[in-house]
Design an enzyme around this catalytic site. Structure first.
Site, PDB file in Angstrom:
ATOM      1  N   GLU A 179       0.929  -1.370   0.060  1.00  0.00           N
ATOM      2  CA  GLU A 179       0.044   0.145  -0.049  1.00  0.00           C
ATOM      3  C   GLU A 179       0.825   1.206   0.041  1.00  0.00           C
ATOM      4  O   GLU A 179       0.451   2.288  -0.681  1.00  0.00           O
ATOM      5  CB  GLU A 179      -0.875  -0.106   1.230  1.00  0.00           C
ATOM      6  CG  GLU A 179      -1.996  -1.147   1.271  1.00  0.00           C
ATOM      7  CD  GLU A 179      -3.049  -1.017   0.008  1.00  0.00           C
ATOM      8  OE1 GLU A 179      -3.229   0.060  -0.386  1.00  0.00           O
ATOM      9  OE2 GLU A 179      -3.492  -1.925  -0.302  1.00  0.00           O
TER      10      GLU A 179
ATOM     11  N   SER B  70     -58.371 -27.956  13.461  1.00  0.00           N
ATOM     12  CA  SER B  70     -58.809 -28.555  14.753  1.00  0.00           C
ATOM     13  C   SER B  70     -57.808 -28.642  15.600  1.00  0.00           C
ATOM     14  O   SER B  70     -58.111 -28.808  16.975  1.00  0.00           O
ATOM     15  CB  SER B  70     -58.782 -30.089  14.423  1.00  0.00           C
ATOM     16  OG  SER B  70     -59.740 -30.340  13.447  1.00  0.00           O
TER      17      SER B  70
END
Length: 847
Positions: free
Chosen positions: A107, A544
């Site tokens: 970098e 149910s």
């Protein structure tokens, strides 16, 4: 000047004025000085304006990164982390020298020489970018990058660049080079992680101190373009960037030629166990917790505030629930039939695709052959391609370039599902072959494709007789390898089955009745983070499974006992709430006349339920459901007796938990406690438990539900060999299938259905679609726990009853059973006649 004589007509040549040139140059010089002064003033003004609202540099010295919120299970296990940035901060002393050298080489090679801004580098990049006509280098120093990450937005403007230069100078004046590297390496984005330590774990499964030269070079190269260089997706790009970093290290003499040669030859040995792992836990439970935290504390604090969240989640039960939901939905999906391939390619296109995938696979295979996390002792793990993520959007044609780019390359494992290309369909041998590049999966018709009937949700179609009825060459389909079979020469081939992604969904919620803590929750077939949660956000007709609330209201009213009788006969009703007439029927279409309430619930008799709600009225039934835990609005109509009201799985599970807790209600608890970053208590669950139903009534309803398991529609649950109470539920046309049941220590509800409410298919009842999921979960959830019965309250007395008429039975009478009664309500007459003793107005009931 010399004076002129008016009589003298001699022409005299003009003499140049020596002052004129000096006056002209003076004006130019003054203009230049003025311009320089004006420019300098403008630049100073620009710098002043840019620096006016800049953040304080001192804040960098007191580094406070975003902290993940950590979620714990019931026994203190970490079950999820929430954060926008996946990061683990490490001190500078833990950073190995190769990392420092590599990041500087990659970098900012002049990092230790400049004062925050590399003006020569900026000029150099400006020239390169101008000559090439595009951006080929950046010129930003490590200090500038760190400043941009911490204090400035990522928006590219000249003003931001100017601020970046100013701040970089100030940072260099305030912090040492070590401090800057420490901040940079802990803060920078590496794609799937933030900070060098977390990146080391994500990509290589190791701490930063353990990185090799090759690994350090790869990682430090990623921040240039994390997504484009992702080694999991674009390993060839990552290798090229790694080679550049290694070349820089060699040029700067940070490594020697031998080290360079060794590192450049190393394959990319990634840890694929973390390749697809999200930052958040992917469970529906974790997603629900996250959503709740955001609603209560706001997103910033909930996600990045360093909270410690303690929940009722049992991670083992959560895994089991997810597995059983998945298995149950897959089984249902195969019963429904085959929907066809993911997509189809013409033969020339499929051949070209395979050639291009093989070329890329061959390039990647050497590096992928040493993937970390492979099973010990497993030899057969060839590198394959998988097209699962390459499926084009509906209505669009597949493009070969896109398919090749989106293909995953990974090591093959048995029992995993992959998308491959059908290359052979042999009707004579009754088999098909699917290519995955590094291996082929053979699909025998009988064991691998027999389920692939033509899709029909309304009637059962025949099984395929030939492979060509199911597949054709060029189909892209899902396959799962199940076994390895030896062939001549010592080689092995994979035998597998055809798969497909289900369209049906399911949800499961399990609650501890005593504490009301939610132990597990699954809201659908797939992953849960950020998706629709069918356990909490979807409401469906209960069918149910609602009937126990009706029976609880009847028993609680004091006029009915478990052996009171109801009328199971066809009848046309006029609903007093809607004014409409309707004629309900039983699921099996049969009628049994006068039967006891126990038999009616055991066999899920619809007509008895309608008869019962006509006797009670709708309001008491709604009130009972609400007391037990149902919070959704219920319809004020007789159809409520058959479960026409919409409920969600969470509230249904909590209502059944109230029955399991002997009538004690409590709010369902996901989050028990929340601590702030400094350990302060921000939230503590304080939902009081309340007796909402008499224990003896809850026990009687539980006893009725035990009969459903022992003699009714849920007999498959007897496999648990322990007391279980539960109820199946199936709505019209099998659009929703339910099973709700509980042991004394755990209440669990399962729902199965389609998101668009289409039918599940013929015969897909709660007993067939939902019970297998519930049963598989409860088997593992209760494994190792002592068998525990439901304890009868002191107000309950038992009497031996003849189930045919509800009267007292002699001990020698066949079929007699012990029935629970609230003391004083038990019958007193012996069973001497077939006529029920208490008709409750049945003689006057219009048939």
């Amino acid at each position: 000047m010399r004076p002129t004589d008016p009589e003298d007509d001699t022409i005299v040549a003009p003499v140049a004025d020596p002052e004129k040139p000096r006056s002209w140059w003076r004006r130019v010089l003054l203009a230049a000085v003025f311009a320089m002064g004006f420019g300098t003033a403008a630049i100073l003004l620009l710098f002043t304006l840019a620096a006016r609202d800049l953040p304080r540099i001192e804040s960098l010295a007191d580094y406070r990164p975003k902290q993940a919120t950590v979620v714990y299970g019931k026994d203190g296990q970490v079950v999820a982390r929430f954060a926008t940035e996946r990061r683990t901060v490490v001190g500078y002393e833990r950073l190995p020298e190769i990392i420092i050298d590599a990041v500087v080489a990659a970098e900012d090679s002049e990092f230790f020489d400049h004062q925050g801004v590399d003006y020569a580098g900026i000029l150099r990049c400006f020239v390169k970018n101008t000559v090439s006509g595009r951006k080929v280098c950046g010129g930003s120093t490590i200090t500038q990058q760190m400043v941009k990450t911490f204090l400035l937005s990522s928006k590219k403007t000249y003003t931001r660049k100017l601020k970046e230069l100013i701040l970089a100078k100030r940072v260099e004046e305030s912090l040492s080079k070590k401090d800057i590297l420490y901040l940079y390496l802990n803060q920078i984005n590496y794609g799937r992680a933030y900070g060098i330590q977390e990146a080391s774990q994500v990509y290589f499964g190791k701490d930063v101190e353990e990185l090799t030269v090759a690994e350090a070079a790869l990682l430090t190269g990623l921040p240039q373009s994390p997504a484009r260089l992702d080694p999991f997706v674009f390993p060839e790009r990552a290798l090229k960037r790694r080679a550049y970093v290694l070349g820089q290290l060699l040029r700067l003499r940070k490594i020697d030629q031998a080290t360079y040669d060794e590192a450049i030859a190393q394959p990319v040995s990634l840890d694929y166990r973390t390749a697809d792992s999200p930052l958040d836990s992917n469970t529906y439970y974790a997603a629900h917790v996250k959503r709740t935290l955001i609603e209560q504390f706001g997103e910033a604090l909930a996600v990045d505030g360093g909270l410690r969240v303690y929940t009722g989640l049992d991670p083992r039960l959560q895994r089991v629930a997810e597995e059983e939901v998945r298995a149950g939905v897959l089984s249902l999906d195969k019963r429904q039939g085959y929907r066809g391939p993911l997509f189809h390619l013409e033969l020339d296109h499929s051949s070209e695709l395979l050639e291009r995938l093989e070329a890329r696979r061959s390039t990647l295979a050497p590096s992928l052959a040493e993937l970390r996390g492979a099973e010990e002792g497993t030899k057969f793990q060839p590198v394959i391609f998988d097209l699962t993520r390459a499926v084009p959007d509906r209505g669009t044609s597949p493009e070969l370039d896109v398919l090749v780019e989106r293909a995953r390359f990974l090591r093959f494992r048995l029992e995993e599902t992959y998308a491959g290309v059908v290359v052979e369909v042999d009707d004579r041998e009754k088999r098909a072959v699917v290519s995955l590049g590094g291996t082929r999966v053979e699909l025998p018709l009988r064991t691998g494709m027999s389920w692939a009937r033509k899709l029909n949700l309304f009637s059962m179609t025949r099984a395929p007789r030939l492979p060509s009825e199911v597949l054709e060459r060029g189909d892209v389909v899902l396959v799962r390898g199940t076994t390895l079979q030896s062939v001549k020469g010592g080689a092995e081939k994979v035998i597998g089955v055809l798969e497909q992604t289900p369209k049906a969904e399911a949800a499961l919620v399990a609650i501890d009745p005593t504490t009301r803590e939610v132990r597990s929750m699954v809201g659908g077939f797939g992953v849960g983070a950020g998706t629709f949660n069918r356990a909490t956000q979807a409401s469906r007709q209960a069918g149910s499974t609602f009937k126990p609330f009706l029976y609880a209201a009847a028993l609680d009213g004091g006029s009915f006992t478990p052996v009171s009788t109801c009328l199971d006969v066809p009848h046309v009703y006029r609903d007093p709430w809607t004014g409409r007439s309707w004629k309900p029927k039983n699921y099996d279409g049969k009628f049994d006349g006068e039967i006891t309430l126990r038999e009616a619930l055991t066999r899920s008799k619809n007509l008895c339920s309608v008869w019962l709600i006509h006797r009670l009225g709708v309001e008491p039934v709604i009130e009972m459901a609400q007391r037990l835990g149902i919070r959704s609005p219920m319809p004020k109509t007789d159809t409520l007796s058959l479960g026409s009201g919409d409920v969600n799985v969470l509230e249904m599970s909590n209502a059944y938990a109230t029955l399991a807790a002997r009538g004690v209600y409590g709010e369902p608890i996901f989050i028990r406690r929340v601590l702030g970053p400094k350990g302060e208590v921000l939230f503590e669950a304080n939902s009081p438990l309340k007796q909402v139903l008499r224990p003896e009534i809850a026990y009687q309803v539980t006893s009725l539900l035990q009969s459903v398991v022992e003699d009714g529609t849920a007999q498959a649950v007897q496999r648990l060999e322990r007391p279980i109470a539960g109820k199946t539920g199936t709505t019209n046309e099998s659009r929703n299938a339910w099973f709700a049941g509980f042991a004394p220590t755990l209440a669990t509800v399962v729902w199965v259905g389609f998101d668009d409410n289409q039918p599940l298919g013929p015969g897909e009842t709660g007993g067939r679609a939902a019970i297998p999921i519930w049963l598989g979960f409860m088997e593992k959830a209760l494994e190792g726990q002592p068998v525990q019965d439901f304890e009868a309250p002191s107000a309950i007395v038992f009497a031996l009853i003849d189930p045919k008429n509800g009267r007292l039975a002699l001990p020698s009478q066949p079929g007699a059973r012990q029935e629970p009664f609230i003391a004083g309500t038990e019958p007193t007459e012996l069973s001497t006649t077939e006529k029920p003793p208490d008709r409750f107005g049945l003689d006057d009931y219009e048939r």
